[in-house]
Motif scaffolding. Structure first.
Motif, PDB file in Angstrom:
ATOM      1  N   SER A  45      -5.350   1.744  30.447  1.00 35.96           N
ATOM      2  CA  SER A  45      -5.428   0.324  30.796  1.00 35.96           C
ATOM      3  C   SER A  45      -6.654  -0.389  30.224  1.00 35.96           C
ATOM      4  O   SER A  45      -6.833  -1.578  30.483  1.00 35.96           O
ATOM      5  CB  SER A  45      -5.419   0.168  32.323  1.00 35.96           C
ATOM      6  N   ILE A  46      -7.477   0.284  29.448  1.00 32.20           N
ATOM      7  CA  ILE A  46      -8.753  -0.276  29.010  1.00 32.20           C
ATOM      8  C   ILE A  46      -8.629  -1.282  27.862  1.00 32.20           C
ATOM      9  O   ILE A  46      -9.526  -2.108  27.667  1.00 32.20           O
ATOM     10  CB  ILE A  46      -9.738   0.872  28.632  1.00 32.20           C
ATOM     11  N   HIS A  51     -10.956  -5.313  24.238  1.00 31.20           N
ATOM     12  CA  HIS A  51     -10.807  -6.431  23.291  1.00 31.20           C
ATOM     13  C   HIS A  51     -11.627  -7.633  23.758  1.00 31.20           C
ATOM     14  O   HIS A  51     -12.311  -8.270  22.956  1.00 31.20           O
ATOM     15  CB  HIS A  51      -9.336  -6.807  23.142  1.00 31.20           C
ATOM     16  N   ALA A  52     -11.573  -7.943  25.032  1.00 28.79           N
ATOM     17  CA  ALA A  52     -12.320  -9.086  25.567  1.00 28.79           C
ATOM     18  C   ALA A  52     -13.822  -8.892  25.373  1.00 28.79           C
ATOM     19  O   ALA A  52     -14.536  -9.814  24.965  1.00 28.79           O
ATOM     20  CB  ALA A  52     -11.999  -9.288  27.047  1.00 28.79           C
ATOM     21  N   LEU A  53     -14.320  -7.687  25.636  1.00 29.58           N
ATOM     22  CA  LEU A  53     -15.756  -7.433  25.503  1.00 29.58           C
ATOM     23  C   LEU A  53     -16.192  -7.400  24.042  1.00 29.58           C
ATOM     24  O   LEU A  53     -17.284  -7.865  23.704  1.00 29.58           O
ATOM     25  CB  LEU A  53     -16.140  -6.139  26.208  1.00 29.58           C
ATOM     26  N   GLU A  54     -15.360  -6.858  23.175  1.00 27.19           N
ATOM     27  CA  GLU A  54     -15.682  -6.848  21.741  1.00 27.19           C
ATOM     28  C   GLU A  54     -15.796  -8.276  21.212  1.00 27.19           C
ATOM     29  O   GLU A  54     -16.741  -8.613  20.503  1.00 27.19           O
ATOM     30  CB  GLU A  54     -14.603  -6.085  20.978  1.00 27.19           C
ATOM     31  N   THR A  55     -14.854  -9.107  21.575  1.00 27.69           N
ATOM     32  CA  THR A  55     -14.869 -10.510  21.150  1.00 27.69           C
ATOM     33  C   THR A  55     -16.065 -11.245  21.750  1.00 27.69           C
ATOM     34  O   THR A  55     -16.769 -11.983  21.059  1.00 27.69           O
ATOM     35  CB  THR A  55     -13.556 -11.201  21.561  1.00 27.69           C
ATOM     36  N   ALA A  56     -16.314 -11.029  23.028  1.00 29.21           N
ATOM     37  CA  ALA A  56     -17.435 -11.688  23.706  1.00 29.21           C
ATOM     38  C   ALA A  56     -18.763 -11.286  23.079  1.00 29.21           C
ATOM     39  O   ALA A  56     -19.634 -12.129  22.847  1.00 29.21           O
ATOM     40  CB  ALA A  56     -17.419 -11.352  25.190  1.00 29.21           C
ATOM     41  N   THR A  84     -20.672  -1.640  24.492  1.00 24.33           N
ATOM     42  CA  THR A  84     -20.904  -3.083  24.539  1.00 24.33           C
ATOM     43  C   THR A  84     -22.388  -3.374  24.711  1.00 24.33           C
ATOM     44  O   THR A  84     -22.910  -4.324  24.120  1.00 24.33           O
ATOM     45  CB  THR A  84     -20.089  -3.723  25.683  1.00 24.33           C
ATOM     46  N   HIS A  85     -23.077  -2.554  25.473  1.00 19.25           N
ATOM     47  CA  HIS A  85     -24.520  -2.698  25.686  1.00 19.25           C
ATOM     48  C   HIS A  85     -25.277  -2.668  24.352  1.00 19.25           C
ATOM     49  O   HIS A  85     -26.269  -3.378  24.186  1.00 19.25           O
ATOM     50  CB  HIS A  85     -25.003  -1.586  26.611  1.00 19.25           C
ATOM     51  N   ARG A  86     -24.801  -1.883  23.399  1.00 25.33           N
ATOM     52  CA  ARG A  86     -25.451  -1.798  22.084  1.00 25.33           C
ATOM     53  C   ARG A  86     -25.266  -3.074  21.261  1.00 25.33           C
ATOM     54  O   ARG A  86     -26.032  -3.343  20.352  1.00 25.33           O
ATOM     55  CB  ARG A  86     -24.895  -0.614  21.284  1.00 25.33           C
TER      56      ARG A  86
END
Length: 123
Positions: A45-46, A51-56, A84-86
């Motif tokens: 389900s990730i 995708h949302a976090l990569e775009t953000a 995402t933290h990186r």
């Protein structure tokens, strides 16, 4: 797929609470991009959240994950947080006890910026 005319929209309120479906809502607040992660996240389900976090992360210098609606998160979710933290100034707001435990066990709680509320994460 739910439409605006359906009674089963992904985040329809039931007795004042969102149903236990996995979903992502995004919005801007106080100069930060907020990603609301709702439901259970694992390998199956990730993808929408990833995708949302990569775009953000590509478009915003500060990204806040509102984790208050998480019902389950495993190592797949943890890996997404660390990646995402990186890429951006990531802040994790209102993580539930189960997620806090994973973060503590792995030591990620010392690396990630954890905040008690979205408001604290934005400021």
């Amino acid at each position: 797929m739910a439409t605006a005319d359906d009674d089963n929209t992904p985040f329809q309120q039931l007795n004042g609470h969102a149903p236990p479906q996995t979903g992502v809502i995004q919005y801007e607040r106080g100069g930060a991009w907020i990603v609301v992660a709702h439901g259970a996240y694992d390998l199956d389900s990730i993808d929408p959240l990833a995708h949302a976090l990569e775009t953000a992360a590509a478009q915003h210098t500060r990204v806040v994950i509102d984790a208050s609606g998480l019902t389950f998160a495993d190592s797949t979710f943890l890996n997404l947080l660390l990646n995402t933290h990186r890429l951006t100034d990531l802040r994790l707001a209102a993580p539930p006890p189960q997620l806090l435990r994973i973060l503590e066990i792995t030591g990620a709680d010392t690396l990630l910026d954890l905040r008690p509320t979205v408001e604290d994460a934005v400021t």
